[in-house]
Design an enzyme around this catalytic site. Structure first.
Site: not given
Ligand code: ACO
Length: 431
Positions: A308, A366
């Site tokens: 998140h 979620d």
């Molecule tokens: N699985 C694996 N790796 C992940 C995940 C994940 N679910 N989420 C983040 N990471 C990793 C990224 O690859 C990144 O790694 P790095 O630093 O080596 O490049 C690091 O964690 C930071 O991730 P970002 O994508 O930069 O974080 P951001 O804050 O932009 O994204 C998000 C947040 C979109 C929720 C992300 O965690 C994600 O895609 N999660 C999966 C989808 C999801 O569950 N979405 C629902 C969110 S809650 C809602 O909106 C209701």
């Protein structure tokens, strides 16, 4: 407000500005950079809004490190245990918990706005039977603008109020009609004698040829999920509603824009994606292989329902939903639910894994919600629609707050341009 200053200095020219620091009631201070362009001729650069507060708001507060979520100051845990979705909607809209009389009047107003204009219902006929319900819901909400002209003067308090009630009241009817269209079943009219969630289940699952009795446990579970999803400060879909609404556009169009933004798998679409993921993993024995793929950036897989932007400790909503999963599945006699067991195991393994620990990735709202929806018989394409129904309360509250602010400006970000510089057009024959 404005007690501290940040000094910004251009080291090349030595030109300095003292920027005001604004303090809220709780949470991090913000640096007011509004004068930067005027004083220094530069913009700030913050793709994804990693460090940017887009607005001032009094509605919802999140402390991502402590796992705190407050609606108008009330902890989500207390609201989940003691309130209900319509009372929470009132709280989000009005800022205070209602008296019994005010709650009664609000509930009556929502109940009286649940029907759809009959012509609007005919629009569903234009959709193919396999259209995703989010596509239909976004389109039908946008179409409300063509039907309810008595609520589109956004400077009129009463118009804004009726609009807000219409959105919260009609979105379950709109969703149910989309579902019935996909099934090829007749539309089921709302029932004003039922509470909000019971009425919704009735519209989804009743058919004209036999009585349908709503299970109170199902309605209660949905109500709790709706409280947890009702608002979440300036998330992507809410920011979309605010951005669209800041133009002064028809308010129904602004909410439709929010529905579209919510659909993405990085946002509300994650609940559907989690179930797809769990089914693909299939068995606990496949978890290590799946997590190895998630950690391999080249594979492009994510652990859906994890991570998140704001929560870096735990998502309090995920905790409550996981507890509810246990209760709901037990009451439904599904104590051995393989998908729930798989999700629990996946969480347990991921939370011990250095990849997830170092990136502070925890289950979000979620991760478990789809398991409950599935147990309640809600079909998968409707998962994100359920999220949209709940979030409608937050969207209208945030839109109201923005529109009633006399200092409102159109939201118009700038950019760092990296395209071609000025060049002359070349006629096609000479290219
Ligand atoms: N699985 C694996 N790796 C992940 C995940 C994940 N679910 N989420 C983040 N990471 C990793 C990224 O690859 C990144 O790694 P790095 O630093 O080596 O490049 C690091 O964690 C930071 O991730 P970002 O994508 O930069 O974080 P951001 O804050 O932009 O994204 C998000 C947040 C979109 C929720 C992300 O965690 C994600 O895609 N999660 C999966 C989808 C999801 O569950 N979405 C629902 C969110 S809650 C809602 O909106 C209701």
């Amino acid at each position: 407000m404005g007690k501290a200053k940040y000094r910004l200095t251009n080291l090349a020219t030595s030109k300095s500005s003292d920027l005001d620091v604004l303090s809220g009631t709780i949470g991090p201070d913000v640096v007011d950079i509004g004068s930067l362009w005027h004083d220094h001729g530069v913009f700030t650069y913050d793709p994804g809004f990693m460090s940017t507060a887009s607005t001032e708001s009094r509605i919802t507060y999140i402390d991502g490190d402590a796992g705190v979520l407050l609606y108008r100051g009330y902890p989500i845990e207390q609201l989940a245990a003691q309130s209900n979705f319509l009372e929470v909607s009132y709280l989000l809209l009005k800022g205070e918990l209602p008296s019994a009389a005010k709650l009664d009047s609000f509930t009556r107003s929502i109940t009286r706005h649940t029907m759809l204009n009959q012509s609007l219902l005919r629009l569903y006929g234009g959709f193919h039977h396999n259209a995703h319900p989010m596509a239909m819901v976004a389109a039908i909400i946008a179409s409300l603008a063509a039907f309810y002209h008595d609520t589109t003067n956004i400077t009129d308090d009463r118009h804004r109020e009726i609009f807000s009630h219409r959105i919260i009241a009609k979105i379950p009817t709109i969703a149910a009609a989309a579902y019935k269209h996909a099934l090829g079943q007749p539309f089921v009219y709302p029932r004003n004698d039922l509470d909000y969630c019971s009425n919704m289940l009735h519209m989804f699952f009743a058919v004209p040829c036999e009585p349908y009795v709503v299970d109170p446990l199902h309605a209660k579970a949905l109500d709790l999920l709706f409280i947890l999803h009702a608002d979440h400060e300036q998330n992507a879909s809410t920011s979309t509603v605010r951005l669209a609404g800041s133009t002064g556009c028809n308010p129904y169009a602004a909410i439709s824009a929010g529905v579209s933004a919510l659909w993405g798998p990085a946002h509300g679409g994650a609940n559907e994606a989690v179930l797809d993921m769990l089914e693909k993993i299939g068995d606990v024995s496949h978890v290590p292989d799946f997590l190895a793929r998630v950690k391999d950036k080249a594979a492009g897989a994510r652990l859906m329902g994890f991570g998140h932007r704001v929560y870096k400790n735990f998502d309090p909503r995920a905790k409550l939903i996981r507890e509810m999963c246990h209760k709901v599945l037990a009451k439904l006699g599904q104590t051995e639910n393989p998908l729930f067991e798989l999700a629990l195991k996946l969480e347990e393994i991921a939370l011990k894994d250095e990849y997830f620990i170092s990136r502070k990735l925890y289950p979000n709202v979620d991760f478990y919600s789809g398991i409950i929806y599935r147990a309640l018989g809600i079909p998968r394409p409707l998962f994100t629609v359920m999220f949209a129904i709940a979030r409608s309360a937050g969207w209208v509250a945030q839109w109201q707050e923005m529109i009633s602010d006399p200092t409102l400006k159109i939201a118009r970000p700038r950019q760092l341009y990296t395209g071609p510089v000025l060049r002359d057009y070349v006629p096609v024959k000479k290219r």
